[in-house]
Design a protein around this motif. Structure first.
Motif, PDB file in Angstrom:
ATOM      1  N   GLY A  62      29.578  28.442  37.445  1.00  0.00           N
ATOM      2  CA  GLY A  62      29.764  28.549  38.958  1.00  0.00           C
ATOM      3  C   GLY A  62      31.159  29.001  39.305  1.00  0.00           C
ATOM      4  N   VAL A  63      31.820  29.474  38.278  1.00  0.00           N
ATOM      5  CA  VAL A  63      33.443  29.737  38.747  1.00  0.00           C
ATOM      6  C   VAL A  63      33.354  31.229  39.344  1.00  0.00           C
ATOM      7  CG1 VAL A  63      35.474  30.655  37.465  1.00  0.00           C
ATOM      8  CG2 VAL A  63      34.066  28.947  36.134  1.00  0.00           C
ATOM      9  N   PRO A  64      34.029  31.137  40.582  1.00  0.00           N
ATOM     10  CA  PRO A  64      34.128  32.243  41.212  1.00  0.00           C
ATOM     11  C   PRO A  64      34.442  33.523  40.556  1.00  0.00           C
ATOM     12  CG  PRO A  64      35.173  30.521  42.545  1.00  0.00           C
ATOM     13  CD  PRO A  64      35.026  29.960  40.982  1.00  0.00           C
ATOM     14  N   PRO A  65      33.586  34.611  40.853  1.00  0.00           N
ATOM     15  CA  PRO A  65      33.630  35.974  40.295  1.00  0.00           C
ATOM     16  C   PRO A  65      35.367  36.753  40.132  1.00  0.00           C
ATOM     17  CG  PRO A  65      31.889  36.008  41.506  1.00  0.00           C
ATOM     18  CD  PRO A  65      32.652  34.895  41.882  1.00  0.00           C
ATOM     19  N   HIS A  66      36.032  36.308  41.133  1.00  0.00           N
ATOM     20  CA  HIS A  66      37.347  36.930  41.201  1.00  0.00           C
ATOM     21  C   HIS A  66      38.106  36.085  40.285  1.00  0.00           C
ATOM     22  CE1 HIS A  66      37.978  33.331  44.216  1.00  0.00           C
ATOM     23  NE2 HIS A  66      39.073  33.492  43.787  1.00  0.00           N
ATOM     24  N   ILE A  67      38.024  34.779  40.028  1.00  0.00           N
ATOM     25  CA  ILE A  67      38.779  34.252  39.069  1.00  0.00           C
ATOM     26  C   ILE A  67      38.098  34.507  37.696  1.00  0.00           C
ATOM     27  CG2 ILE A  67      39.042  31.730  37.785  1.00  0.00           C
ATOM     28  CD1 ILE A  67      40.306  32.330  40.751  1.00  0.00           C
ATOM     29  N   VAL A  68      36.993  34.855  37.436  1.00  0.00           N
ATOM     30  CA  VAL A  68      36.409  35.118  36.052  1.00  0.00           C
ATOM     31  C   VAL A  68      37.071  36.599  35.762  1.00  0.00           C
ATOM     32  CG1 VAL A  68      34.621  35.808  34.787  1.00  0.00           C
ATOM     33  CG2 VAL A  68      34.391  33.989  36.461  1.00  0.00           C
ATOM     34  N   ARG A  69      37.202  37.470  36.855  1.00  0.00           N
ATOM     35  CA  ARG A  69      37.929  38.923  36.580  1.00  0.00           C
ATOM     36  C   ARG A  69      39.042  38.770  36.190  1.00  0.00           C
ATOM     37  NH1 ARG A  69      41.385  42.224  38.680  1.00  0.00           N
ATOM     38  NH2 ARG A  69      41.924  40.727  40.072  1.00  0.00           N
ATOM     39  N   GLU A  70      39.960  37.788  36.949  1.00  0.00           N
ATOM     40  CA  GLU A  70      41.397  37.693  36.267  1.00  0.00           C
ATOM     41  C   GLU A  70      41.396  37.123  34.925  1.00  0.00           C
ATOM     42  OE1 GLU A  70      43.270  35.332  39.126  1.00  0.00           O
ATOM     43  OE2 GLU A  70      42.967  36.724  40.914  1.00  0.00           O
ATOM     44  N   ILE A  71      40.496  36.046  34.496  1.00  0.00           N
ATOM     45  CA  ILE A  71      40.615  35.656  33.024  1.00  0.00           C
ATOM     46  C   ILE A  71      40.286  36.820  32.063  1.00  0.00           C
ATOM     47  CG2 ILE A  71      39.342  34.065  31.389  1.00  0.00           C
ATOM     48  CD1 ILE A  71      38.975  31.953  34.029  1.00  0.00           C
ATOM     49  N   ALA A  72      39.176  37.508  32.717  1.00  0.00           N
ATOM     50  CA  ALA A  72      38.762  38.684  31.649  1.00  0.00           C
ATOM     51  C   ALA A  72      39.608  39.990  31.589  1.00  0.00           C
ATOM     52  CB  ALA A  72      37.490  39.202  31.939  1.00  0.00           C
ATOM     53  N   GLY A  73      40.496  40.126  32.523  1.00  0.00           N
ATOM     54  CA  GLY A  73      41.174  41.046  32.441  1.00  0.00           C
ATOM     55  C   GLY A  73      40.576  42.329  33.049  1.00  0.00           C
ATOM     56  N   HIS A  74      39.818  42.263  33.837  1.00  0.00           N
ATOM     57  CA  HIS A  74      38.841  43.696  34.272  1.00  0.00           C
ATOM     58  C   HIS A  74      39.590  44.031  35.415  1.00  0.00           C
ATOM     59  CE1 HIS A  74      34.764  41.558  32.924  1.00  0.00           C
ATOM     60  NE2 HIS A  74      35.165  42.638  31.852  1.00  0.00           N
ATOM     61  N   SER A  75      39.400  45.615  35.611  1.00  0.00           N
ATOM     62  CA  SER A  75      39.974  46.400  36.514  1.00  0.00           C
ATOM     63  C   SER A  75      39.582  45.891  37.926  1.00  0.00           C
ATOM     64  CB  SER A  75      40.173  47.598  36.133  1.00  0.00           C
ATOM     65  OG  SER A  75      38.887  48.162  36.186  1.00  0.00           O
ATOM     66  N   ASP A  76      38.108  45.494  37.999  1.00  0.00           N
ATOM     67  CA  ASP A  76      37.536  45.351  39.370  1.00  0.00           C
ATOM     68  C   ASP A  76      36.439  44.158  39.032  1.00  0.00           C
ATOM     69  OD1 ASP A  76      35.065  46.365  41.165  1.00  0.00           O
ATOM     70  OD2 ASP A  76      36.966  46.692  42.084  1.00  0.00           O
ATOM     71  N   VAL A  77      36.126  43.569  40.232  1.00  0.00           N
ATOM     72  CA  VAL A  77      35.352  42.586  40.142  1.00  0.00           C
ATOM     73  C   VAL A  77      33.799  43.035  39.824  1.00  0.00           C
ATOM     74  CG1 VAL A  77      34.980  42.254  42.626  1.00  0.00           C
ATOM     75  CG2 VAL A  77      34.629  40.161  41.027  1.00  0.00           C
ATOM     76  N   GLY A  78      33.671  44.216  40.283  1.00  0.00           N
ATOM     77  CA  GLY A  78      32.395  44.761  40.141  1.00  0.00           C
ATOM     78  C   GLY A  78      32.002  45.003  38.733  1.00  0.00           C
ATOM     79  N   VAL A  79      33.035  45.316  37.864  1.00  0.00           N
ATOM     80  CA  VAL A  79      32.838  45.227  36.455  1.00  0.00           C
ATOM     81  C   VAL A  79      32.215  43.875  36.116  1.00  0.00           C
ATOM     82  CG1 VAL A  79      33.885  45.692  34.237  1.00  0.00           C
ATOM     83  CG2 VAL A  79      34.382  47.076  35.941  1.00  0.00           C
ATOM     84  N   THR A  80      32.782  43.033  36.450  1.00  0.00           N
ATOM     85  CA  THR A  80      32.517  41.658  36.111  1.00  0.00           C
ATOM     86  C   THR A  80      30.834  41.255  36.251  1.00  0.00           C
ATOM     87  OG1 THR A  80      34.788  40.992  36.491  1.00  0.00           O
ATOM     88  CG2 THR A  80      33.186  38.870  36.185  1.00  0.00           C
ATOM     89  N   MET A  81      30.619  41.731  37.545  1.00  0.00           N
ATOM     90  CA  MET A  81      29.286  41.310  38.123  1.00  0.00           C
ATOM     91  C   MET A  81      28.267  42.134  37.525  1.00  0.00           C
ATOM     92  SD  MET A  81      29.987  38.666  39.670  1.00  0.00           S
ATOM     93  CE  MET A  81      28.192  38.458  40.343  1.00  0.00           C
ATOM     94  N   LYS A  82      28.574  43.460  37.393  1.00  0.00           N
ATOM     95  CA  LYS A  82      27.450  44.306  36.995  1.00  0.00           C
ATOM     96  C   LYS A  82      27.181  44.229  35.534  1.00  0.00           C
ATOM     97  CE  LYS A  82      26.696  49.495  36.454  1.00  0.00           C
ATOM     98  NZ  LYS A  82      27.097  50.627  36.801  1.00  0.00           N
ATOM     99  N   VAL A  83      27.987  44.215  34.586  1.00  0.00           N
ATOM    100  CA  VAL A  83      28.093  43.739  33.273  1.00  0.00           C
ATOM    101  C   VAL A  83      27.786  42.436  32.553  1.00  0.00           C
ATOM    102  CG1 VAL A  83      29.007  44.331  30.902  1.00  0.00           C
ATOM    103  CG2 VAL A  83      29.607  46.013  32.729  1.00  0.00           C
ATOM    104  N   TYR A  84      28.140  41.572  33.136  1.00  0.00           N
ATOM    105  CA  TYR A  84      28.014  40.336  32.595  1.00  0.00           C
ATOM    106  C   TYR A  84      27.036  39.446  33.423  1.00  0.00           C
ATOM    107  CZ  TYR A  84      31.978  41.684  29.760  1.00  0.00           C
ATOM    108  OH  TYR A  84      32.902  42.488  28.934  1.00  0.00           O
ATOM    109  N   ALA A  85      27.389  39.514  34.846  1.00  0.00           N
ATOM    110  CA  ALA A  85      26.291  38.400  35.587  1.00  0.00           C
ATOM    111  C   ALA A  85      24.951  38.700  35.756  1.00  0.00           C
ATOM    112  CB  ALA A  85      26.894  38.517  37.114  1.00  0.00           C
TER     113      ALA A  85
END
Length: 402
Positions: free
Chosen positions: A360-383
């Protein structure tokens, strides 16, 4: 008697070889008025080209003042634009595509005359071409077994590689547009199929615990802890320096990346600007790093004069950069013992990000941890949900509708 075209309107004549030759005066990008020639198989083909030239002149679009071919321009683009402004690994990839694919296929074409149809036909040919036949790989074997033996192995370029070849050409031509060498980027008019990216499987929480337990006491145990708990990439782990870690404050800064460039291992900048990030260290990670520092001190003392200090957290046994292929082999041995034969090392990073989202960690926090350029990458590839989560969701719907 046929009416004569007024001065500047252009003329078309039939050549002895059967082709038509059109000539017209236009304004070039250098500001000069220049007479240009156009050749074609039919009168209509040449006439239409002249009309297009004159329409551009009326609209204030000058003719690019260059007769260089695509190969000459690509070499200029690599030397003057890519090499000074891109990362070494990026230049290496672009140079390889230009040398192996673009120049042999399109190098002799005149830059300003290149058409989208030519690019499309060429890309289709590249997509269907056996690379073993093209490179003569089988013929170089002591005993040919496929293409040179008369049985083509059909070793084709992947969809991802075709996309890369197209992208390099598109980027190069876009730069030519900005420098007013051509009017438009014809590569943009050509579409290539998008590759089907493999979605990493990742580990469950129980499997991740089992991996760390299996690696307890391993020389690179802490590296796997960082991969699973911080989601760091392989190059980021192998390029990590002690000067980027503050054990007192409990922080780690990702600022370097280990890559092989021109045959040698180099520390370069991270993948993107967003990849450069500072991460807080949870207690298990902090404890693992303290233990690893003490263990490395013993290793340094044992190496004696052979030790080469590079400030690396995960070097070889003599302090030099750790060979990435050795890390891959290390992981393959571990996954084999655990029955995870199809799991890549990168899937450890995938595991970290997926578990964070599942918690349940918010996607924008996960993006910053992972170092993704955009939160869309986090959600599309990993969620993506597991089968158990899908069953739970559908069962709830079934209960609601029954």
């Amino acid at each position: 008697m046929a009416k004569r075209n007024p001065n500047g309107a252009g003329s078309i004549t039939l050549r002895k070889d059967g082709r038509y030759h059109g000539r017209a005066y236009v304004i070039t990008t250098s500001g000069l008025r220049k007479r240009v020639s156009i050749y074609g198989k039919t009168w209509d083909e040449v006439h239409n080209a002249l009309v297009e030239l004159q329409a551009d002149a009326i609209n204030g679009i000058p003719l690019p003042d260059t007769d260089s071919n695509v190969g000459q321009y690509l070499n200029y683009w690599l030397a003057e634009e890519v090499l000074p402004n891109r990362r070494p690994k990026t230049y290496q990839g672009y140079e390889s595509v230009v040398r192996v694919h673009l120049i042999p296929g399109l190098g002799t074409k005149r830059l300003r005359d290149l058409r989208a149809q030519e690019v499309r036909v060429w890309l289709n040919r590249v997509r269907a071409e056996c690379q073993c036949c093209k490179g003569g790989w089988d013929a170089q074997r002591p005993k040919p077994i496929c293409c040179a033996a008369g049985e083509c192995c059909k070793r084709l370029l992947s969809a991802r590689m075709i996309q890369s070849v197209h992208a390099v050409l598109r980027n190069a031509l876009e730069h030519a547009v900005r420098e007013e060498l051509i009017h438009k980027n014809v590569a943009k008019l050509v579409k290539v199929p998008a590759p089907d990216y493999r979605i990493g499987k990742g580990l469950t929480t129980a499997q991740a615990k089992l991996v760390l337990k299996e690696l307890s006491g391993h020389r690179l145990h802490t590296l796997y802890v960082l991969a699973l708990m911080l989601g760091m990439r392989r190059g980021e782990l192998l390029g990590l320096r002690w000067s980027s870690i503050d054990l007192e404050r409990g922080t780690l800064t990702v600022s370097t990346n280990l890559q092989r460039v021109d045959g040698e291992l180099r520390l370069v900048l991270p993948k993107t600007l967003s990849s450069e990030r500072t991460l807080p260290l949870p207690a298990p990670v902090l404890a693992a790093l303290v233990d690893h520092r003490d263990r490395q001190a013993v290793e340094r003392a044992s190496a004696g004069m052979d030790w080469q200090e590079n400030d690396l957290v995960f070097p070889s046994r003599i302090g030099t950069p750790y060979e990435p292929d050795n890390l891959r082999r290390s992981w393959h041995a571990v996954r084999g013992r655990l029955g995870l034969d199809d799991l890549r090392f990168h899937d450890l990073r995938h595991t970290c990000i997926t578990l964070l989202l599942d918690l349940g960690v918010p996607p924008h926090i996960v993006r910053e941890i992972a170092g993704h350029s955009d939160v869309g990458v986090t959600m599309k590839v990993y969620a993506h949900a597991s089968l158990a989560e899908r069953l739970k969701a559908l069962s709830r719907l079934g209960e609601a509708l029954s």
